[in-house]
Design a protein around this motif. Structure first.
Motif, PDB file in Angstrom:
ATOM      1  N   LYS A  83      80.749  54.725  22.029  1.00 42.58           N
ATOM      2  CA  LYS A  83      81.612  55.901  21.951  1.00 42.58           C
ATOM      3  C   LYS A  83      83.130  55.381  22.576  1.00 42.58           C
ATOM      4  O   LYS A  83      83.911  55.621  21.811  1.00 42.58           O
ATOM      5  CB  LYS A  83      81.225  56.996  22.802  1.00 42.58           C
ATOM      6  CG  LYS A  83      82.032  58.371  22.922  1.00 42.58           C
ATOM      7  CD  LYS A  83      81.385  59.389  24.023  1.00 42.58           C
ATOM      8  CE  LYS A  83      82.453  59.851  24.742  1.00 42.58           C
ATOM      9  NZ  LYS A  83      82.005  60.613  25.753  1.00 42.58           N
ATOM     10  N   TYR A  84      83.192  54.470  23.828  1.00 49.42           N
ATOM     11  CA  TYR A  84      84.473  54.165  24.142  1.00 49.42           C
ATOM     12  C   TYR A  84      85.099  53.487  23.034  1.00 49.42           C
ATOM     13  O   TYR A  84      86.261  53.354  22.846  1.00 49.42           O
ATOM     14  CB  TYR A  84      84.272  53.477  25.465  1.00 49.42           C
ATOM     15  CG  TYR A  84      83.829  54.249  26.536  1.00 49.42           C
ATOM     16  CD1 TYR A  84      84.131  55.402  26.619  1.00 49.42           C
ATOM     17  CD2 TYR A  84      83.350  53.684  27.753  1.00 49.42           C
ATOM     18  CE1 TYR A  84      83.874  56.538  27.721  1.00 49.42           C
ATOM     19  CE2 TYR A  84      83.004  54.307  28.911  1.00 49.42           C
ATOM     20  CZ  TYR A  84      83.605  55.728  28.949  1.00 49.42           C
ATOM     21  OH  TYR A  84      83.050  56.661  29.900  1.00 49.42           O
ATOM     22  N   MET A  87      86.658  55.071  20.383  1.00 49.55           N
ATOM     23  CA  MET A  87      87.836  55.845  20.689  1.00 49.55           C
ATOM     24  C   MET A  87      89.183  54.574  20.814  1.00 49.55           C
ATOM     25  O   MET A  87      90.205  55.079  20.615  1.00 49.55           O
ATOM     26  CB  MET A  87      87.912  56.464  21.922  1.00 49.55           C
ATOM     27  CG  MET A  87      86.992  57.797  22.032  1.00 49.55           C
ATOM     28  SD  MET A  87      86.729  58.903  23.371  1.00 49.55           S
ATOM     29  CE  MET A  87      88.276  59.499  23.543  1.00 49.55           C
ATOM     30  N   ILE A  88      88.817  53.552  21.484  1.00 46.67           N
ATOM     31  CA  ILE A  88      89.595  52.299  21.334  1.00 46.67           C
ATOM     32  C   ILE A  88      90.396  52.306  20.045  1.00 46.67           C
ATOM     33  O   ILE A  88      91.637  52.049  19.872  1.00 46.67           O
ATOM     34  CB  ILE A  88      89.176  51.089  21.940  1.00 46.67           C
ATOM     35  CG1 ILE A  88      89.044  51.368  23.390  1.00 46.67           C
ATOM     36  CG2 ILE A  88      90.245  50.117  21.532  1.00 46.67           C
ATOM     37  CD1 ILE A  88      88.110  50.123  24.134  1.00 46.67           C
ATOM     38  N   MET A  91      92.418  54.938  19.074  1.00 43.10           N
ATOM     39  CA  MET A  91      93.676  54.901  19.491  1.00 43.10           C
ATOM     40  C   MET A  91      94.912  53.957  19.067  1.00 43.10           C
ATOM     41  O   MET A  91      95.762  54.155  18.738  1.00 43.10           O
ATOM     42  CB  MET A  91      93.733  54.554  21.162  1.00 43.10           C
ATOM     43  CG  MET A  91      93.083  55.568  22.006  1.00 43.10           C
ATOM     44  SD  MET A  91      92.859  54.728  23.721  1.00 43.10           S
ATOM     45  CE  MET A  91      92.558  56.462  24.496  1.00 43.10           C
ATOM     46  N   LEU A  92      94.167  52.784  18.451  1.00 42.35           N
ATOM     47  CA  LEU A  92      94.958  51.808  17.628  1.00 42.35           C
ATOM     48  C   LEU A  92      95.629  52.663  16.456  1.00 42.35           C
ATOM     49  O   LEU A  92      96.787  52.065  16.175  1.00 42.35           O
ATOM     50  CB  LEU A  92      94.440  50.634  17.500  1.00 42.35           C
ATOM     51  CG  LEU A  92      94.243  49.734  18.713  1.00 42.35           C
ATOM     52  CD1 LEU A  92      93.257  48.671  18.261  1.00 42.35           C
ATOM     53  CD2 LEU A  92      95.505  49.231  19.412  1.00 42.35           C
ATOM     54  N   ALA A  94      96.238  55.501  15.719  1.00 41.47           N
ATOM     55  CA  ALA A  94      96.869  56.783  16.041  1.00 41.47           C
ATOM     56  C   ALA A  94      98.202  56.066  16.478  1.00 41.47           C
ATOM     57  O   ALA A  94      99.242  56.765  16.384  1.00 41.47           O
ATOM     58  CB  ALA A  94      96.495  57.532  16.976  1.00 41.47           C
ATOM     59  N   GLU A  95      98.474  54.757  17.282  1.00 42.87           N
ATOM     60  CA  GLU A  95      99.495  54.409  17.739  1.00 42.87           C
ATOM     61  C   GLU A  95     100.492  53.764  16.938  1.00 42.87           C
ATOM     62  O   GLU A  95     101.683  53.872  16.907  1.00 42.87           O
ATOM     63  CB  GLU A  95      99.047  53.281  18.766  1.00 42.87           C
ATOM     64  CG  GLU A  95     100.157  52.854  19.717  1.00 42.87           C
ATOM     65  CD  GLU A  95      99.920  51.513  20.598  1.00 42.87           C
ATOM     66  OE1 GLU A  95      98.899  50.700  20.083  1.00 42.87           O
ATOM     67  OE2 GLU A  95     100.700  51.422  21.549  1.00 42.87           O
ATOM     68  N   ARG A 124      90.833  61.525  15.431  1.00 39.86           N
ATOM     69  CA  ARG A 124      90.939  62.796  16.066  1.00 39.86           C
ATOM     70  C   ARG A 124      92.300  63.042  17.076  1.00 39.86           C
ATOM     71  O   ARG A 124      92.586  64.095  17.169  1.00 39.86           O
ATOM     72  CB  ARG A 124      89.722  63.096  17.066  1.00 39.86           C
ATOM     73  CG  ARG A 124      88.387  63.146  16.306  1.00 39.86           C
ATOM     74  CD  ARG A 124      87.290  63.187  17.608  1.00 39.86           C
ATOM     75  NE  ARG A 124      87.575  61.842  17.989  1.00 39.86           N
ATOM     76  CZ  ARG A 124      86.509  61.757  19.142  1.00 39.86           C
ATOM     77  NH1 ARG A 124      85.733  62.682  19.654  1.00 39.86           N
ATOM     78  NH2 ARG A 124      86.527  60.510  19.689  1.00 39.86           N
ATOM     79  N   LEU A 125      92.862  61.648  17.039  1.00 36.89           N
ATOM     80  CA  LEU A 125      93.903  61.804  18.017  1.00 36.89           C
ATOM     81  C   LEU A 125      95.202  62.112  17.214  1.00 36.89           C
ATOM     82  O   LEU A 125      95.303  61.978  15.974  1.00 36.89           O
ATOM     83  CB  LEU A 125      94.324  60.574  18.601  1.00 36.89           C
ATOM     84  CG  LEU A 125      92.973  60.206  19.424  1.00 36.89           C
ATOM     85  CD1 LEU A 125      93.104  58.496  20.051  1.00 36.89           C
ATOM     86  CD2 LEU A 125      92.831  60.939  20.712  1.00 36.89           C
ATOM     87  N   GLU A 126      96.396  62.444  17.856  1.00 39.01           N
ATOM     88  CA  GLU A 126      97.626  62.797  16.713  1.00 39.01           C
ATOM     89  C   GLU A 126      98.299  61.351  16.581  1.00 39.01           C
ATOM     90  O   GLU A 126      98.535  60.624  17.552  1.00 39.01           O
ATOM     91  CB  GLU A 126      98.689  63.674  17.798  1.00 39.01           C
ATOM     92  CG  GLU A 126      99.693  64.363  17.174  1.00 39.01           C
ATOM     93  CD  GLU A 126     100.620  64.983  18.179  1.00 39.01           C
ATOM     94  OE1 GLU A 126     101.807  65.136  17.738  1.00 39.01           O
ATOM     95  OE2 GLU A 126     100.256  65.504  19.447  1.00 39.01           O
ATOM     96  N   TYR A 127      98.524  61.295  15.451  1.00 44.29           N
ATOM     97  CA  TYR A 127      99.353  60.163  14.860  1.00 44.29           C
ATOM     98  C   TYR A 127     100.843  60.110  15.606  1.00 44.29           C
ATOM     99  O   TYR A 127     101.319  60.849  15.568  1.00 44.29           O
ATOM    100  CB  TYR A 127      99.486  59.932  13.432  1.00 44.29           C
ATOM    101  CG  TYR A 127      98.076  59.626  12.362  1.00 44.29           C
ATOM    102  CD1 TYR A 127      97.807  58.291  12.683  1.00 44.29           C
ATOM    103  CD2 TYR A 127      97.335  60.807  12.185  1.00 44.29           C
ATOM    104  CE1 TYR A 127      96.866  57.943  12.068  1.00 44.29           C
ATOM    105  CE2 TYR A 127      96.065  60.230  11.720  1.00 44.29           C
ATOM    106  CZ  TYR A 127      95.798  58.738  11.511  1.00 44.29           C
ATOM    107  OH  TYR A 127      94.582  58.386  10.854  1.00 44.29           O
ATOM    108  N   GLN A 128     101.257  58.985  16.195  1.00 38.28           N
ATOM    109  CA  GLN A 128     102.357  58.824  16.772  1.00 38.28           C
ATOM    110  C   GLN A 128     103.475  58.466  15.959  1.00 38.28           C
ATOM    111  O   GLN A 128     104.829  58.640  16.315  1.00 38.28           O
ATOM    112  CB  GLN A 128     102.132  57.644  18.031  1.00 38.28           C
ATOM    113  CG  GLN A 128     101.298  58.301  19.091  1.00 38.28           C
ATOM    114  CD  GLN A 128     101.057  57.473  20.158  1.00 38.28           C
ATOM    115  OE1 GLN A 128      99.787  57.493  20.786  1.00 38.28           O
ATOM    116  NE2 GLN A 128     102.074  56.575  20.524  1.00 38.28           N
ATOM    117  N   THR A 174     104.255  52.068  25.909  1.00 35.97           N
ATOM    118  CA  THR A 174     104.138  52.495  24.786  1.00 35.97           C
ATOM    119  C   THR A 174     105.255  51.792  23.873  1.00 35.97           C
ATOM    120  O   THR A 174     105.303  51.554  22.721  1.00 35.97           O
ATOM    121  CB  THR A 174     104.251  54.185  24.501  1.00 35.97           C
ATOM    122  OG1 THR A 174     103.693  54.145  22.900  1.00 35.97           O
ATOM    123  CG2 THR A 174     105.607  54.682  24.692  1.00 35.97           C
TER     124      THR A 174
END
Lengths: 241, 135
Positions: A83-84, A87-88, A91-92, A94-95, A124-128, A174
């Motif tokens: 799961k972690y 998510m990592i 995150m990449l 999305a970043e 699921r995260l917001e794209y930056q 960031t």
């Protein structure tokens, strides 16, 4: 050199005392996902993908920098770790701006491979949507920082293997980004030897050979004319572009 | 409390200021500093303020802290503006857990603490902001 025996995923594994958990696992044919790790250069434990559970410790440990110890029980693929890790990778994605279909590394990308391995079918995260600097000033190579995952492999190969230390990190949080020399255009770098080790070390399409990026294909229209005159007039004049 | 630590409710006002008691409440001792807030302070704002601090202080080396603090800050902003759904709140908690246990150093590991402790003692303030939106 003494030998340590440990248990990885309920499998007894023998390893040299100087080995890391990651090396011991790899030697035993046990796969642990990695991103910042690159064999031959120092390990930094930054990407956190190789985190493993060690029985008796509530802290997760990065396998690439954790030395083996006698009798420890390591789990490398628990549900929690999966799961972690997912998510990592999310995150990449999305970043940065990771759009595989228009990337030079499509099909040859470790980030893409990780997403597939983790079963990441959506983010699921917001794209930056960052707007990062692209440097095409070097004759042979280019860098698109929008695809950079900040693994620092380029920094390490350049410093530790080539000995040039052209690459380095700048900014924080960031705003972290890789720079050449003291943030000068890559093409004007006095230290870069154009060896290309950074390009070969990069896990994504951030560093690339020029001429391989999308949109750099040049058409040779003269060839069409050559074929026509050759067929119709039996004359073979060819001035390539 | 220090900037990165827990928020504790008024009913715990008699807690001794020592390491064990504060850890039990989900806070930590830090340098022993304390900020007292009354009912006019929105707890989502408090969590967001602390997260902004962590986001600025993140060095950027490890992914969970570098990206996680930014994502948590965005989610808290979304909740504060009344634009979040219950799914966002779930994601917020999931992210907090992940950032806490996967970050490389103490900054990332303790960054989610203000969210955890405000959620623990003032969950209704989060829910009030979420219920007011159409989902």
């Amino acid at each position: 050199m003494s030998v340590k025996t440990l248990i990885i995923n309920e499998q007894l594994v023998s390893a040299g005392e100087e080995q890391t958990v990651l090396e011991a696992a790899q030697d035993a044919g046990i796969h642990i996902p990695t991103l910042c790790y690159l064999e031959g250069v120092s390990a930094v434990g930054a990407c956190r993908l190789c985190l493993v559970e060690i029985a008796g410790s509530h802290k997760l440990q990065p396998a690439c920098v954790t030395k083996v110890a006698e009798g420890v029980e390591v789990s490398t693929n628990t549900e929690r770790l999966q799961k972690y890790r997912r998510m990592i990778v999310e995150m990449l994605f999305a970043e940065g701006n990771h759009i595989c279909s228009v990337c030079v590394a499509n099909g040859n990308c470790e980030l893409q491979d990780l997403a597939i391995e983790m079963g990441m079918d959506h983010v699921r995260l917001e794209y930056q949507f960052p707007d990062r600097h692209v440097d095409g000033s070097h004759d042979r190579f280019g860098i698109d920082r929008n695809r950079c995952v900040l693994c620092t492999r380029c920094v390490r190969v350049c410093d530790e293997i080539e000995g040039a230390h052209t690459w380095d990190m700048a900014g924080r949080g960031t705003n972290s980004h890789v720079i050449t020399d003291l943030n000068q255009p890559w093409g004007t770098s006095q230290t870069c030897t154009s060896c290309g080790k950074c390009v070969n070390a990069c896990p994504t399409g951030a560093l690339f050979d020029r001429g391989s990026s999308v949109g750099e294909m040049k058409r040779d229209r003269v060839k069409l004319e050559f074929l026509m005159t050759a067929r119709e007039h039996k004359q073979w004049f060819y001035d390539s572009i | 409390m220090d900037l990165q630590e827990g928020v504790i409710p008024a009913l715990a006002v008699d807690t001794p200021v020592d390491y064990e008691s504060l850890t039990q409440l989900g806070s930590i001792m830090g340098s022993g500093g304390m900020i007292v807030m009354d009912q006019n302070t929105n707890m989502v704002d408090v969590a967001r303020f602390f997260m902004e601090f962590c986001m600025d202080k993140s060095c950027g080396k490890c992914i969970p802290c570098r990206v996680g603090t930014v994502q948590l800050h965005r989610l808290l902003t979304k909740i504060r503006q009344g634009e979040a759904s219950l799914a966002d709140l779930e994601l917020l908690e999931e992210l907090c857990d992940m950032v806490k246990y996967t970050s490389l150093c103490g900054l990332g590991q303790s960054a989610p603490n203000p969210v955890f402790s405000t959620l623990r003692y003032f969950r209704d303030e989060y829910l009030a902001l979420i219920n007011s939106t159409t989902q």
